[in-house]
Each structure stands twice: as structure tokens, then as C-alpha cells.
Design a protein around this motif. Structure first.
Motif, PDB file in Angstrom:
ATOM      1  N   VAL A 141      18.713   2.629  -3.106  1.00  0.00           N
ATOM      2  CA  VAL A 141      18.251   3.551  -4.335  1.00  0.00           C
ATOM      3  C   VAL A 141      17.645   4.829  -3.641  1.00  0.00           C
ATOM      4  O   VAL A 141      17.270   5.618  -4.202  1.00  0.00           O
ATOM      5  CB  VAL A 141      17.425   2.777  -5.298  1.00  0.00           C
ATOM      6  N   LYS A 142      17.703   4.834  -2.302  1.00  0.00           N
ATOM      7  CA  LYS A 142      17.152   6.075  -1.685  1.00  0.00           C
ATOM      8  C   LYS A 142      15.794   6.247  -2.164  1.00  0.00           C
ATOM      9  O   LYS A 142      15.368   7.509  -2.341  1.00  0.00           O
ATOM     10  CB  LYS A 142      18.021   7.354  -1.908  1.00  0.00           C
ATOM     11  N   ALA A 143      14.793   5.262  -2.269  1.00  0.00           N
ATOM     12  CA  ALA A 143      13.465   5.522  -2.412  1.00  0.00           C
ATOM     13  C   ALA A 143      12.774   6.429  -1.346  1.00  0.00           C
ATOM     14  O   ALA A 143      13.138   6.034  -0.116  1.00  0.00           O
ATOM     15  CB  ALA A 143      12.827   4.200  -2.747  1.00  0.00           C
ATOM     16  N   LYS A 144      11.993   6.983  -1.745  1.00  0.00           N
ATOM     17  CA  LYS A 144      10.848   7.798  -0.893  1.00  0.00           C
ATOM     18  C   LYS A 144       9.602   6.881  -0.695  1.00  0.00           C
ATOM     19  O   LYS A 144       9.034   7.087   0.400  1.00  0.00           O
ATOM     20  CB  LYS A 144      10.678   9.042  -1.336  1.00  0.00           C
ATOM     21  N   THR A 145       9.273   6.036  -1.848  1.00  0.00           N
ATOM     22  CA  THR A 145       8.084   5.181  -1.672  1.00  0.00           C
ATOM     23  C   THR A 145       8.393   3.697  -2.279  1.00  0.00           C
ATOM     24  O   THR A 145       9.043   3.798  -3.340  1.00  0.00           O
ATOM     25  CB  THR A 145       6.996   5.674  -2.561  1.00  0.00           C
ATOM     26  N   LEU A 146       7.940   3.001  -1.707  1.00  0.00           N
ATOM     27  CA  LEU A 146       8.104   1.426  -2.174  1.00  0.00           C
ATOM     28  C   LEU A 146       6.679   1.180  -2.607  1.00  0.00           C
ATOM     29  O   LEU A 146       5.841   1.052  -1.616  1.00  0.00           O
ATOM     30  CB  LEU A 146       8.492   0.561  -0.981  1.00  0.00           C
ATOM     31  N   VAL A 147       6.389   0.705  -3.733  1.00  0.00           N
ATOM     32  CA  VAL A 147       5.045   0.438  -4.383  1.00  0.00           C
ATOM     33  C   VAL A 147       5.062  -1.232  -4.327  1.00  0.00           C
ATOM     34  O   VAL A 147       5.758  -1.721  -4.782  1.00  0.00           O
ATOM     35  CB  VAL A 147       4.742   1.043  -5.480  1.00  0.00           C
ATOM     36  N   ILE A 148       3.973  -1.751  -3.436  1.00  0.00           N
ATOM     37  CA  ILE A 148       4.001  -3.206  -3.470  1.00  0.00           C
ATOM     38  C   ILE A 148       3.097  -3.423  -4.710  1.00  0.00           C
ATOM     39  O   ILE A 148       1.702  -3.074  -4.702  1.00  0.00           O
ATOM     40  CB  ILE A 148       3.619  -3.561  -2.053  1.00  0.00           C
ATOM     41  N   ALA A 149       3.366  -4.399  -5.375  1.00  0.00           N
ATOM     42  CA  ALA A 149       2.696  -4.869  -6.760  1.00  0.00           C
ATOM     43  C   ALA A 149       1.313  -5.518  -6.012  1.00  0.00           C
ATOM     44  O   ALA A 149       0.818  -5.842  -4.974  1.00  0.00           O
ATOM     45  CB  ALA A 149       3.339  -6.027  -7.162  1.00  0.00           C
ATOM     46  N   GLU A 150       0.390  -5.889  -7.111  1.00  0.00           N
ATOM     47  CA  GLU A 150      -0.887  -6.141  -6.710  1.00  0.00           C
ATOM     48  C   GLU A 150      -0.972  -7.711  -6.324  1.00  0.00           C
ATOM     49  O   GLU A 150      -1.086  -8.735  -6.891  1.00  0.00           O
ATOM     50  CB  GLU A 150      -1.835  -6.312  -8.036  1.00  0.00           C
ATOM     51  N   CYS A 151      -0.704  -7.831  -4.973  1.00  0.00           N
ATOM     52  CA  CYS A 151      -0.548  -9.201  -4.198  1.00  0.00           C
ATOM     53  C   CYS A 151      -0.649  -8.830  -2.886  1.00  0.00           C
ATOM     54  O   CYS A 151      -0.013  -8.395  -2.002  1.00  0.00           O
ATOM     55  CB  CYS A 151       1.186  -9.589  -4.451  1.00  0.00           C
ATOM     56  N   GLY A 152      -1.995  -9.381  -2.586  1.00  0.00           N
ATOM     57  CA  GLY A 152      -2.873  -9.001  -1.247  1.00  0.00           C
ATOM     58  C   GLY A 152      -1.792  -9.294  -0.167  1.00  0.00           C
ATOM     59  O   GLY A 152      -1.584  -8.363   0.862  1.00  0.00           O
ATOM     60  N   HIS A 153      -1.107 -10.335  -0.093  1.00  0.00           N
ATOM     61  CA  HIS A 153      -0.646 -10.733   1.295  1.00  0.00           C
ATOM     62  C   HIS A 153       0.891 -10.139   1.439  1.00  0.00           C
ATOM     63  O   HIS A 153       1.478 -10.112   2.501  1.00  0.00           O
ATOM     64  CB  HIS A 153      -0.404 -12.278   1.338  1.00  0.00           C
ATOM     65  N   ALA A 154       1.223  -9.707   0.134  1.00  0.00           N
ATOM     66  CA  ALA A 154       2.658  -8.804   0.290  1.00  0.00           C
ATOM     67  C   ALA A 154       2.551  -7.619   1.012  1.00  0.00           C
ATOM     68  O   ALA A 154       3.546  -7.234   1.606  1.00  0.00           O
ATOM     69  CB  ALA A 154       2.972  -8.719  -1.200  1.00  0.00           C
ATOM     70  N   TYR A 155       1.223  -6.914   1.228  1.00  0.00           N
ATOM     71  CA  TYR A 155       1.038  -5.653   1.914  1.00  0.00           C
ATOM     72  C   TYR A 155       1.510  -6.213   3.404  1.00  0.00           C
ATOM     73  O   TYR A 155       2.351  -5.216   3.992  1.00  0.00           O
ATOM     74  CB  TYR A 155      -0.265  -5.218   1.732  1.00  0.00           C
ATOM     75  N   PRO A 156       0.663  -6.984   4.095  1.00  0.00           N
ATOM     76  CA  PRO A 156       0.923  -7.212   5.603  1.00  0.00           C
ATOM     77  C   PRO A 156       2.277  -7.918   5.699  1.00  0.00           C
ATOM     78  O   PRO A 156       3.157  -7.587   6.470  1.00  0.00           O
ATOM     79  CB  PRO A 156      -0.071  -8.139   5.830  1.00  0.00           C
TER      80      PRO A 156
END
Ligand code: SF4
Ligand code: SF4
Length: 464
Positions: free
Chosen positions: A280-295
Motif C-alpha cells: 500500500v506504499k505506507a509511509k507509517t505503520l501504526v502498531i495498535a495498543e499491544c505492548g509486545h507487538a512493538y518489539p
């Protein structure tokens, strides 16, 4: 205005928690049983540790001076006062394997130490899963800078090879391995939730757009239980008029590869998200409020995330940047509030100022806990521990530290920005008849949007 004062579209988080707790209870029966011989399981565990030990791990394993400073920094030790929960003890088995198999003096260690057995790995399960949320607090005080959380993660990887993953995580690992998602979620569940949000709240979610500047992730909990999370996200995205989408072939934030220690599942689960964001040629991927999903995404060593054509941001970071840019028009919030820094996005991610910027944009009366930001106490439920029945006592007792910290602020509510923390807080709130409201940052933000007259459901488990 409190988030709890708005019109209810979906169940409250207190009700979500009740339903979710019932589902967790069934996981143990769904766990797979070992398929390999004991010898194969032991060898697999040892080989995994050999393979995953590089210079950094070797230095950490060699450099512990047993000073004990990390002990009182760990909430699980604080909870039960049992020396076996001291962080340095959690490295013992890894160190034994390292010394006998890898260290320059292995010939000597083999003469003077006992060979490692499968029973040693079995005995280590409560240390590696039940009593380490990989929060990193012990590293803050370690004079040698030893990252116990990372060493524990390697041990979890060995536990996968030894087929010793606790049943709840093992069941979810298998579900994600075979279905690509967890808790019965699916692309159809996403489509149903998108339709339900449009029908009940009149909010449109741009599902599966061909291209978009921002791609947003959701999570199984939001899709099968807590519709308020995705609704709140959609309202904020529409409010700031960003070109966004959510993709049915890459929406799941949760990663039970990371939580169980299964490196190949960790990668397998991340790949479709990366592929969808590229498509989708995203410039930003926003990770939902799910703490371990970030690392799981941002620090995934197999993704080379720095080389990806998009930036990854945790939801609280994204909201904070919108607030700092003046794009969020928010009503003032009432009452005194405190903020709980999720370990994975705070101490191990650096997102401290952004969530506070959002609260500031609401003119919140923010009072910090005695230990906050880098020294914030883990709530006790991270790294999958919220799901483990065997960890109940450790989890519940360590949560009392959090109750004391929050109570000391005199706040009426505590804001969290991690679904796992929120579930654990809700559990602790109900079990202790605690009189605090527990709010999600994204839902609280949506509930305070100005010029947005679409009602939204409560963001929090209201105090009973
Ligand atoms: S603080 Fe560091 S050096 Fe001291 S016992 Fe703990 S891990 Fe070892
Ligand atoms: S990482 Fe956190 S939970 Fe694990 S040993 Fe250190 S302080 Fe305890």
C-alpha cells in the motif's frame, strides 16, 4: 469529561475482561503435547542456545558479579520475597550451557560441572515464563549492564525446542502457526467488525485500500472482544484526516512467536504485515495498543527494520506526534490522572513523552507515580504472563506494587496504552475492589475529540 460518560456502542472493558478471562481458561486443554523424545528435546534446547549465543550474550553471561543489585528491582522478587526470583538466578541454566558448550574454558567446566538434563529445563520454566515479563527494569540498576530480559528471551527460544512452552502460550502459538491469527480472529472477523462499527457508530473504516500513507494494525482482542479499540482508532484517524487503511492480510499485532520464544513464527507473523505495508506504499505503520507487538516488529532482528521503506510507530507515539503537531483537537479531561508506561514501549522503546503529550493536549491533571518512565514498575502481566494460570500468584502479588504506586498519586484514573497491561490492570482492579478507573490512551483520546459528534463507547472498565 470522562470517557466513561459517553454513549455505549460496545461492551465495557470490564465486560470484555470477563469474557476474555473465560477464553483464557480454556487454553490449557488446547495445548499440544510433546512429539519428540526427551533426548531430542534436550539436544534441541542446547543447540538453540548455542546457535543464539553471540558476543553480546557471552559477555552478559560472563560478566555477572553476583552483586545482587538487580534483585530488589524485580517486581516478582518484590512480590514474594523468594530469592529464586532474583533476576541473576534466571540466567543460571543458560550460563551452565554456555560454560559447558561455548565458553573458552568449556573443557574445564565439563570436568567440574554436571551435564545439563531435560529436567533442568523443566525446573526453569517458572523462572523463564512465569516470573520474567522481560521488562528490563533489572538492567537499569545492573552495574554490568546485563540485559536479563534478552537472555530470558533466548531461554524461551530453547524452551520451544524442548517443547516446554507453558500450555496457554503453546496453544496460542499453534493457533497462530496454523491460522495466522489468535483467539479465533480472522480477516472475516475484521470485515465483520468494520461493518459493525459502520452500522452501530456511523464510522467508516477504509479497509483494504490500494494505497495509503498510514497503515494501521489491530489485534485479535480488539476484533473479537473489544470493538471500542478499533472504533476509537478509526475516529481519531478520520478526525486528523489522514490517508489511512487497515489490511485484511496484515492486521494482527499480537505475535505469539515472540511471546513463546519461537523465532520462526515471530518472523512468519511479521512478514505479511511488512508485505502489506509495502504494497500500500505506507509511509507509517501504526502498531495498535499491544505492548509486545512493538518489539515484535520494531526490534525484530530478522526484519532489518531500519531498511524498510516505512516508519514504525506505536499508537501512543503516533498520537503524541499528532498532539505535538496540533492536529488533535481535544476537550479538557476532568479529574487527576496518572500514566502507566508499558515496559515494551517505554523502558524498552523510549516512548515516554508522546503519550504524555496527548494527556497534555487534554489539559489533564497528570501526576506521576513515584517510579515512572525508565523506572516504572511492570504491572506483572507482560510477555504473555497475563495468560498463565501458573503465574497467578506472582502476577497478583506483584500488581499490588502498582496499586501502591497509583494510590500514592491520588489520581482518579490510570491511563495505559497496552492491551495486555490493561487486561492485567482490569484483573487487579476487580480482584482488589480497587476504586480507580483504568483507561486506554487511544479510547480516552477518541472520547475527547472536539468537533466529532459521533458517540463512542466507554474506554475503560468503569470503577464498580
Ligand atoms: S545486578 Fe547485574 S551483576 Fe549484579 S547480580 Fe544482577 S545481573 Fe549480576
Ligand atoms: S526483566 Fe523484569 S521481570 Fe525479568 S528479571 Fe528483570 S526485572 Fe524481573
Amino acid at each position: 469529561m470522562s470517557a466513561t460518560a459517553t454513549t455505549q456502542v460496545f461492551p465495557t472493558f470490564a465486560e470484555v475482561y470477563q469474557g476474555f478471562a473465560g477464553q483464557i481458561g480454556m487454553l490449557r486443554e488446547m495445548a499440544p503435547t510433546p512429539t519428540k523424545s526427551d533426548d531430542q528435546r534436550l539436544q534441541g534446547a542446547v543447540d538453540t542456545l548455542i546457535e543464539e549465543t553471540n558476543a553480546g550474550e557471552a559477555v552478559w553471561l560472563e560478566s555477572c558479579i553476583h552483586c545482587g543489585q538487580c534483585t530488589s528491582a524485580c517486581h516478582y522478587f518484590q512480590a514474594l520475597g523468594d530469592a529464586k526470583y532474583a533476576p541473576m538466578r534466571k540466567m543460571d541454566l543458560y550460563r551452565r550451557v554456555y560454560r559447558r558448550e561455548i565458553s573458552p574454558l568449556r573443557w574445564l567446566h565439563r570436568l567440574v560441572t554436571k551435564a545439563v538434563e531435560l529436567a533442568d529445563f523443566e525446573d526453569a520454566v517458572p523462572l523463564i515464563y512465569d516470573s520474567c515479563s522481560e521488562c528490563g527494569r533489572c538492567t537499569m540498576v545492573c552495574p554490568m549492564g546485563i540485559d536479563t530480559a534478552s537472555l530470558v528471551h533466548h531461554m524461551r527460544s530453547a524452551m520451544v525446542a524442548a517443547e516446554l512452552v507453558p500450555p496457554e502460550l503453546a496453544a496460542l502459538r499453534m493457533e497462530q502457526l496454523h491460522q495466522g491469527t489468535v483467539f479465533g480472529s480472522s480477516p472475516e472477523a475484521l470485515k465483520n467488525m468494520v461493518d459493525t462499527i459502520r452500522e452501530r457508530a456511523g464510522v467508516d473504516i477504509p479497509l483494504d485500500k490500494e494505497s495509503a500513507e498510514v497503515m494501521v494494525l489491530s489485534s485479535a482482542v480488539d476484533l473479537v472482544a473489544n470493538g471500542n479499540g478499533l472504533l476509537a482508532t478509526a475516529r481519531i484517524m478520520n478526525h486528523i484526516s489522514v490517508d489511512w487503511t487497515i489490511c485484511s492480510d496484515g492486521f494482527e499485532s499480537a505475535n505469539f512467536g515472540l511471546l513463546s520464544g519461537d523465532m520462526s513464527l515471530w518472523k512468519k507473523q511479521s512478514d505479511p504485515i511488512v508485505a502489506a505495508a509495502k504494497r500500500v506504499k505506507a509511509k507509517t505503520l501504526v502498531i495498535a495498543e499491544c505492548g509486545h507487538a512493538y518489539p515484535a516488529l520494531r526490534w525484530n532482528p530478522m526484519l532489518r527494520s531500519g531498511a524498510l521503506p516505512f516508519e514504525m510507530m506505536y499508537m501512543s507515539e503516533f498520537l503524541g506526534k499528532q498532539a505535538q503537531a496540533g492536529k488533535l483537537r481535544l476537550k479538557p479531561m476532568e479529574g487527576k490522572v496518572t500514566f502507566h508506561d508499558p515496559c515494551k514501549t517505554g523502558r524498552r522503546g523510549g516512548a515516554f513523552d508522546e503519550p504524555r503529550s496527548v494527556l497534555k493536549a487534554m489539559n489533564a491533571d497528570l501526576v506521576e507515580m513515584p517510579n515512572h518512565k525508565e523506572y516504572n514498575w511492570c504491572c506483572g502481566g507482560g510477555a504473555g504472563i497475563f495468560l498463565l494460570a501458573d503465574a497467578t500468584e506472582l502476577r497478583d502479588e506483584s500488581f499490588k506494587i502498582k496499586i501502591r504506586e497509583v494510590d500514592e498519586t491520588g489520581a482518579d484514573s490510570v491511563v495505559v496504552s497496552c492491551a495486555s497491561c490493561r487486561l492485567n490492570f482490569e484483573s487487579g482492579r476487580q480482584k482488589n475492589h480497587w476504586d480507580k478507573r483504568v483507561e486506554s490512551l487511544v479510547e480516552l483520546t477518541a472520547a475527547h475529540l472536539i468537533d466529532d459528534d459521533v458517540a463512542v463507547a466507554p474506554a475503560a472498565g468503569a470503577a464498580s
